[in-house]
Structures are given as C-alpha cells and as structure tokens.
Design a protein around this motif. Sequence first.
Motif, PDB file in Angstrom:
ATOM      1  N   VAL A   1     -45.290 -19.668  97.407  1.00  0.00           N
ATOM      2  CA  VAL A   1     -44.670 -18.762  95.932  1.00  0.00           C
ATOM      3  C   VAL A   1     -43.372 -18.340  96.308  1.00  0.00           C
ATOM      4  CG1 VAL A   1     -45.521 -16.952  94.544  1.00  0.00           C
ATOM      5  CG2 VAL A   1     -47.473 -18.488  95.679  1.00  0.00           C
ATOM      6  N   SER A   2     -42.554 -18.251  95.129  1.00  0.00           N
ATOM      7  CA  SER A   2     -41.243 -17.743  95.334  1.00  0.00           C
ATOM      8  C   SER A   2     -41.629 -16.230  95.472  1.00  0.00           C
ATOM      9  CB  SER A   2     -40.672 -17.866  93.970  1.00  0.00           C
ATOM     10  OG  SER A   2     -40.146 -19.180  94.005  1.00  0.00           O
ATOM     11  N   ILE A   3     -40.531 -15.868  96.322  1.00  0.00           N
ATOM     12  CA  ILE A   3     -40.684 -14.241  96.597  1.00  0.00           C
ATOM     13  C   ILE A   3     -39.543 -13.647  95.654  1.00  0.00           C
ATOM     14  CG2 ILE A   3     -39.883 -12.520  98.505  1.00  0.00           C
ATOM     15  CD1 ILE A   3     -42.797 -14.042  98.742  1.00  0.00           C
TER      16      ILE A   3
ATOM     17  N   VAL B   1     -34.450 -13.706 100.098  1.00  0.00           N
ATOM     18  CA  VAL B   1     -32.855 -14.186 100.251  1.00  0.00           C
ATOM     19  C   VAL B   1     -32.288 -13.220  98.780  1.00  0.00           C
ATOM     20  CG1 VAL B   1     -31.350 -15.747 100.229  1.00  0.00           C
ATOM     21  CG2 VAL B   1     -33.447 -16.095 101.359  1.00  0.00           C
ATOM     22  N   PRO B   2     -31.413 -12.424  99.000  1.00  0.00           N
ATOM     23  CA  PRO B   2     -30.845 -11.818  97.884  1.00  0.00           C
ATOM     24  C   PRO B   2     -30.269 -13.016  97.075  1.00  0.00           C
ATOM     25  CG  PRO B   2     -30.027 -10.717  99.631  1.00  0.00           C
ATOM     26  CD  PRO B   2     -30.950 -11.822 100.241  1.00  0.00           C
ATOM     27  N   HIS B   3     -30.065 -13.015  95.804  1.00  0.00           N
ATOM     28  CA  HIS B   3     -29.421 -14.029  94.940  1.00  0.00           C
ATOM     29  C   HIS B   3     -27.849 -13.617  94.882  1.00  0.00           C
ATOM     30  CE1 HIS B   3     -29.270 -16.650  91.800  1.00  0.00           C
ATOM     31  NE2 HIS B   3     -30.563 -16.485  91.162  1.00  0.00           N
ATOM     32  N   ALA B   4     -27.351 -14.807  95.224  1.00  0.00           N
ATOM     33  CA  ALA B   4     -25.922 -14.661  95.051  1.00  0.00           C
ATOM     34  C   ALA B   4     -25.452 -14.625  93.634  1.00  0.00           C
ATOM     35  CB  ALA B   4     -25.265 -16.002  95.616  1.00  0.00           C
TER      36      ALA B   4
ATOM     37  N   SER C   1     -29.230 -19.132  85.242  1.00  0.00           N
ATOM     38  CA  SER C   1     -30.382 -19.375  86.308  1.00  0.00           C
ATOM     39  C   SER C   1     -31.121 -18.352  86.628  1.00  0.00           C
ATOM     40  CB  SER C   1     -29.484 -19.840  87.322  1.00  0.00           C
ATOM     41  OG  SER C   1     -29.692 -19.103  88.550  1.00  0.00           O
ATOM     42  N   LEU C   2     -30.609 -17.119  86.438  1.00  0.00           N
ATOM     43  CA  LEU C   2     -31.582 -15.907  86.817  1.00  0.00           C
ATOM     44  C   LEU C   2     -32.743 -15.809  85.977  1.00  0.00           C
ATOM     45  CD1 LEU C   2     -29.135 -12.826  87.672  1.00  0.00           C
ATOM     46  CD2 LEU C   2     -30.924 -14.034  88.987  1.00  0.00           C
TER      47      LEU C   2
ATOM     48  N   ALA D   1     -29.761 -20.978  99.912  1.00  0.00           N
ATOM     49  CA  ALA D   1     -30.390 -20.357  99.109  1.00  0.00           C
ATOM     50  C   ALA D   1     -29.978 -19.216  98.079  1.00  0.00           C
ATOM     51  CB  ALA D   1     -31.798 -19.518  99.837  1.00  0.00           C
ATOM     52  N   GLU D   2     -28.781 -18.688  98.611  1.00  0.00           N
ATOM     53  CA  GLU D   2     -28.120 -17.686  97.641  1.00  0.00           C
ATOM     54  C   GLU D   2     -27.683 -18.116  96.339  1.00  0.00           C
ATOM     55  OE1 GLU D   2     -25.310 -15.500  99.700  1.00  0.00           O
ATOM     56  OE2 GLU D   2     -26.850 -14.000 100.644  1.00  0.00           O
ATOM     57  N   LEU D   3     -27.234 -19.405  96.442  1.00  0.00           N
ATOM     58  CA  LEU D   3     -26.699 -20.026  95.213  1.00  0.00           C
ATOM     59  C   LEU D   3     -27.908 -20.613  94.432  1.00  0.00           C
ATOM     60  CD1 LEU D   3     -23.678 -22.028  96.870  1.00  0.00           C
ATOM     61  CD2 LEU D   3     -23.682 -19.935  95.636  1.00  0.00           C
ATOM     62  N   ARG D   4     -28.964 -20.461  94.830  1.00  0.00           N
ATOM     63  CA  ARG D   4     -30.312 -20.860  93.980  1.00  0.00           C
ATOM     64  C   ARG D   4     -30.053 -22.313  93.469  1.00  0.00           C
ATOM     65  NH1 ARG D   4     -31.996 -16.986  96.115  1.00  0.00           N
ATOM     66  NH2 ARG D   4     -33.393 -15.280  95.143  1.00  0.00           N
TER      67      ARG D   4
ATOM     68  N   LEU E   1     -38.049 -21.231 103.426  1.00  0.00           N
ATOM     69  CA  LEU E   1     -37.384 -20.090 103.072  1.00  0.00           C
ATOM     70  C   LEU E   1     -36.709 -20.823 101.608  1.00  0.00           C
ATOM     71  CD1 LEU E   1     -34.737 -18.022 104.895  1.00  0.00           C
ATOM     72  CD2 LEU E   1     -33.820 -19.033 102.764  1.00  0.00           C
TER      73      LEU E   1
ATOM     74  N   SER F   1     -37.855 -23.048  99.752  1.00  0.00           N
ATOM     75  CA  SER F   1     -38.648 -23.203  98.733  1.00  0.00           C
ATOM     76  C   SER F   1     -39.263 -21.773  97.896  1.00  0.00           C
ATOM     77  CB  SER F   1     -40.199 -23.539  99.541  1.00  0.00           C
ATOM     78  OG  SER F   1     -40.886 -24.170  98.586  1.00  0.00           O
ATOM     79  N   ARG F   2     -39.114 -20.666  98.816  1.00  0.00           N
ATOM     80  CA  ARG F   2     -39.681 -19.246  98.460  1.00  0.00           C
ATOM     81  C   ARG F   2     -38.515 -18.911  97.600  1.00  0.00           C
ATOM     82  NH1 ARG F   2     -43.293 -15.466 101.740  1.00  0.00           N
ATOM     83  NH2 ARG F   2     -44.633 -17.160 102.636  1.00  0.00           N
ATOM     84  N   ALA F   3     -37.247 -19.310  97.801  1.00  0.00           N
ATOM     85  CA  ALA F   3     -36.005 -18.895  97.089  1.00  0.00           C
ATOM     86  C   ALA F   3     -35.815 -19.788  95.636  1.00  0.00           C
ATOM     87  CB  ALA F   3     -34.827 -19.142  97.809  1.00  0.00           C
ATOM     88  N   GLY F   4     -37.126 -20.541  95.302  1.00  0.00           N
ATOM     89  CA  GLY F   4     -37.132 -21.295  94.326  1.00  0.00           C
ATOM     90  C   GLY F   4     -36.607 -22.763  94.130  1.00  0.00           C
TER      91      GLY F   4
ATOM     92  N   GLY G   1     -42.348 -31.564  91.530  1.00  0.00           N
ATOM     93  CA  GLY G   1     -42.671 -31.265  93.123  1.00  0.00           C
ATOM     94  C   GLY G   1     -43.406 -32.596  94.082  1.00  0.00           C
TER      95      GLY G   1
END
Lengths: 343, 343
Positions: free
Chosen positions: A17-19, A65-68, B72-73, B130-133, B152, B154-157, B325
């Motif tokens: 699940v996404s955090i 992970v914070p979102h850039a 993206s957010l 991951a920061e760049l999503r 990590l 995957s959790r970041a989407g 997926g």
Amino acid sequence: MPREPKASVTSSPASPVSITSADVARLAGVSRATVSFVLNDTPGHRVSAATRTRVLDAARQLGYVPHAAARSLRAGRSNLVLMPASVSAIGRLVSDWVDDLHSELDRHGYTAVLHAGRFTDPLDAARAWAELRPAAVIALDGDRFTAQAAELLSRAGVRGLLAFAARPVAGVHTIGFDHADIGATAAEHLIARGRKRIGVVLPQERGLGTLARPRLAGAESVAARHMATVTPVELAYTRESATALARRWPGLGLDAVFAYNDEYATLLLHALQAEGIAVPDEVAIVGSDDLVLSALQQPALTTIRLDLPSPARVADALHELIETGTTPPVPAVEALLVHRDTS
Amino acid sequence: MPREPKASVTSSPASPVSITSADVARLAGVSRATVSFVLNDTPGHRVSAATRTRVLDAARQLGYVPHAAARSLRAGRSNLVLMPASVSAIGRLVSDWVDDLHSELDRHGYTAVLHAGRFTDPLDAARAWAELRPAAVIALDGDRFTAQAAELLSRAGVRGLLAFAARPVAGVHTIGFDHADIGATAAEHLIARGRKRIGVVLPQERGLGTLARPRLAGAESVAARHMATVTPVELAYTRESATALARRWPGLGLDAVFAYNDEYATLLLHALQAEGIAVPDEVAIVGSDDLVLSALQQPALTTIRLDLPSPARVADALHELIETGTTPPVPAVEALLVHRDTS
C-alpha cells in the motif's frame, strides 16, 4: 526462430500500500500540516524538537519518502537540472563530458536528468521541460532555443538557462559553440592540402541534423572563397550504407571528405579501402572529436579536437545562475585541427 | 595558454515574473480551483464549456504552463519513466536501443528521463528516484535492485518496476540479462580454439564495474571446468593505458583475452599490434556487442552479439505493468558468438 522467455518474473499483484504523509501524521500523533512542516523544512513554522523527532521517527519507520514535487511546489523550485538530449546523439567525446558534468552538479546538490522528449517546435519542448519545474535547463544544441522558449521557462520559475550555441539568445546564458567553425576548419585544412572537391557527410541518424547542417554550411562558406566545391553526402552509421557510398564514390568526383565526426570517418575510411580506393592518395578524410581510436587507424585519422569548457566550470556557472541570476562568461568551445595521415 | 571567452552572454537580471494559476484565475474571472479543474482535467468536476474556453484562453495568453508535479500530486502519479543510468556507461549498442525505447514510451504518452544520480546504497538510489514520483523505473543493470528498494518505490506509488537482471527480485518485473553468460560464451569459444590462459579486461571507467565483474565470473566458471586459467586485466579507455598494457603483455603469459566489449577490444587490438604482438597467432581476442566497426577491423574482430528484446515490446510491457500491475514475461537477452579473424 521463436525464443523461449527465461528468467522472467512478474511482480506480485498484491503491491504494498502507498504510504502518504497522513500515515506518518497518524503514527506520530500530529497533524498532516505538522508532518509537512517538519519534512519540508518549511520556513516560518515552529515545531518543538520532540515533535520533530517523533515525525522523523514515524517517517523512517513507515519508509515514507517526501515528494520532491511537493517540496518543489512549496519552495517554488526543485534541485533538478534538466538536460534535453537523446542518448545516442551524444557521441563518445560528449558523453564522458556529460558524465563529469553530472558529478559536478551532484557536488552542488543538484540531480541531473536527461529529458528524452522529441519536439520539432522549440516552444513545445520548453513547455514539456517547464512541466517538471527544474531549477535549470542546460542545452547542448542550444541553437534550437528561442527567446520565446526562454521566456516561457523563466516564467515557469526555471532560474538557470544555459546553452551551447553559435549565437546569443535573449534570456539564455550562452556558451559559444559554433558547429560552422568545425566544418570551416576541416574545409580550410583540406583546401590547404590542395583538395578542391570536398564531400561533407550528413549522418542519417535521428537528431544529428541540427549539428550536421551548420558543419556543412561552414565548409560551404570556406569553399566559396577558394574556388572549391562542397557536395553533401548522406551516410547512415551502418556497414551497408558505407559500402553503398564507397561503391558509388568514383562517380562522385570528390578528392576529399569531411565525415561529420570520427565514427563516421572511420566507417567511411574502412569502406573506401575495402573498395580499393586509396586514402589519402585518392581521397583525403577529416573527422572530428579526436576519439581514442582515431589515432590508431591505418592510416591514422586527421581530426578536429574540440576543447570543451571544464565540467566543474560549467557546473559552477550554472549554480551561480540559479542562485543569483547572473554569472561571468564561460569560455567558448574551440575547434583545433589535428593533422595525421588521412589528409 | 589562456583563452579569451567569446560569444557568451548573461541573461538579463530582470527575469520575467513567474506566472501562477492565480494569474490565470484573475484574467479568466474564475476561482483558482476552477483553473485547476480545467487545466488538470480533474475527474468529477463539471465546468461549463464557456468557462473552460475562458480558462484555456487566459492560460495561453499568459503563457502559463501547468505544473507536472501538481498534476502528479493530484492524480497520485506522473507520466515520467525514470531510467537510472550514466550516459557514458551506455555503450553504442545500448544507446541506440535506449533511444528507440524512448520513442516507444513517447508513443504511450510517457516522458523518459535518465536519472544520473550516483549511489552506492540501492536504498539511497531508490529514495532519490522515488522523490520524483515516476510512473515507472526501468533499470538496465538491475542486479543492483533489492527487494527492499523495490518496496520503497512501490510504497511511493511507482507502479512499473522493470529491470534487466540475472536473477529475479521480489516486486520487480525482470528481463533476464546475465552478464556472466557473456563471459562464459567468450571463454567457451576461446577454450574451443585451443587457448588456455585467458585474460579478462576489467574497464577502469566509472560505472562499468557492475557489468564487468559478472562477465569475469562467467569466464572463471567455464575456465575452472576446462583446466584453463582466467586472469583479470585492468584497462582504461585511453591510448596510454592500452599501450602500457601491451608493453607488459609478454610478461603476463596469456594466449587469449576477452576484452569486455568491442570498444576495449579494438583499442587493445591496435595497441598489441603496435607492440609487434600478432593477433590471433600470439593472442586471440574476443569483444562483445558486435558494433558496426568491429567487422571492419584488421583482422576482423570476433565478438558476441546481444539480442535485446524489441523496444516496442519492452514499452508495451511497461505500459501494461503501470496500468494493470502485471504483464507477461519479456524474452531474456541472449548472447551469441560471432566468429571472425581475431580468434
């Protein structure tokens, strides 16, 4: 022949699940806003050291992970340095330079990304780059930049606009790199060696046209002053294309060729020799880039060495541009003939 | 000799003011939320055609570019496909393939970016990506992926995780690419040609170690079964390094060399010949990648052809991974010996 796939697996459909920051807030027992203040170092908000620690612990525990993008939205900028480029249009010479530049940018805390989007309209390109809100854009073939594109990027908050280009563009910090100089240097040398009918290779590979055309124009302008002729010659980077060109070579009536760069020059050299055409007696060849293998060819390849500004210097300039909006001029790229045995 | 900068300009310190969605809202006479609904195509919000036109006109007039990060957010994902790679570690063979892959991704509406960050810890790398999503990450040297890094991401989407790798990694869709196969194929061929003391080139260039070490291990495992020896040989991609190696070659007692790839093989071939060492009589050479110039060397270079899956196939698989997926296996990379005159 059909081949059997081997050693391939598919990721489990049950992905983790996404955090989100809400999960971190719940675990830390604080508001989502507080999580945001802590993780994004938002100025002007006081958070106690204990709360701060609780938030950081929760984030670590959940692997958040914070979102850039979020940080960049808040701060109005990112630490991305965007370089528009296709990987294959970057030759060996430039690829090592680009790698070193990336190391230097890393030293300043920037993340370098190559943007592979292909655009015919400079404004479309600028719009696509602007969407990523980079801190800076650095273009290797900056002659495609326009003042309008620069303004669009600037309005989107891109603070550093740096381009290697033949001519200055309003709003862009330009490092002089005139590909016409390369063609002119090659043509001057060939004419000085007594050649009069010069072929200029136009590579057929995608993305190279914008670099090849000014090289051709530079050779043409020199030839026009010296009663020499310039003939464009199309060549794809394949054995077949080189062999076909070598076979029709006698009919072209050329006594010299500037072969775009050392890779095309080496390919053409071998193809001409295989057809029994003597280099340099019947055809003189000049390449460009002074690659490691060029001096080792038989005969050793005459080439043009390109003195690029140091990656450290360019990274420093870019950083200063981002921070202050201005920076002193960076030395232009110089083209120097290296005379060997193919001319 | 000091050089004078030429043709350099500095961008005007009076940069244009950044345009935000608030400016668009003001000009269109609507709320900022409405601007956002229109420009980001937010589902579940009804905006009249007239309002929609007014917002789009205002955005166009002001030159406003929607923020990919904001979109993206909101949507929870971007259309970025991130490829971790250093430009120079991608050889000529792979660079053309990467370019074609980028075209195919473009066809699916994705923007491909190469991430140049350098990391020793796979988790640090995953965190930076991951920061760049991104919607997906595709790794060429996926043996550095770990299950923890995949989780990590995957959790970041990040929905598509694709990697060329020798072994499956949990949570990652793997395309089989075992560099040990390349070293093993080279060693088997050299042993079949009667060679017993095989050197294996380890390139000294940054980023190549992760590919070179398994090639060495593959050669070692074959040699161990055939009473042959394998000796690692360090070589940087410079004339000086190749010449130095060629000079100490007689002392190494090797009758064959697998030279990592065709570029290093060609460099070493020329350097050995320049020292009067006969190829293949005294030393057999095998490269890898079957580059265009390899067949044109004197003698023509024995090499290993790598059959990569088609870029269209890989882009389709990535798109399906992002959307659903899961995706069927992609055929593994195969290594095939091309026997020519250096062995």
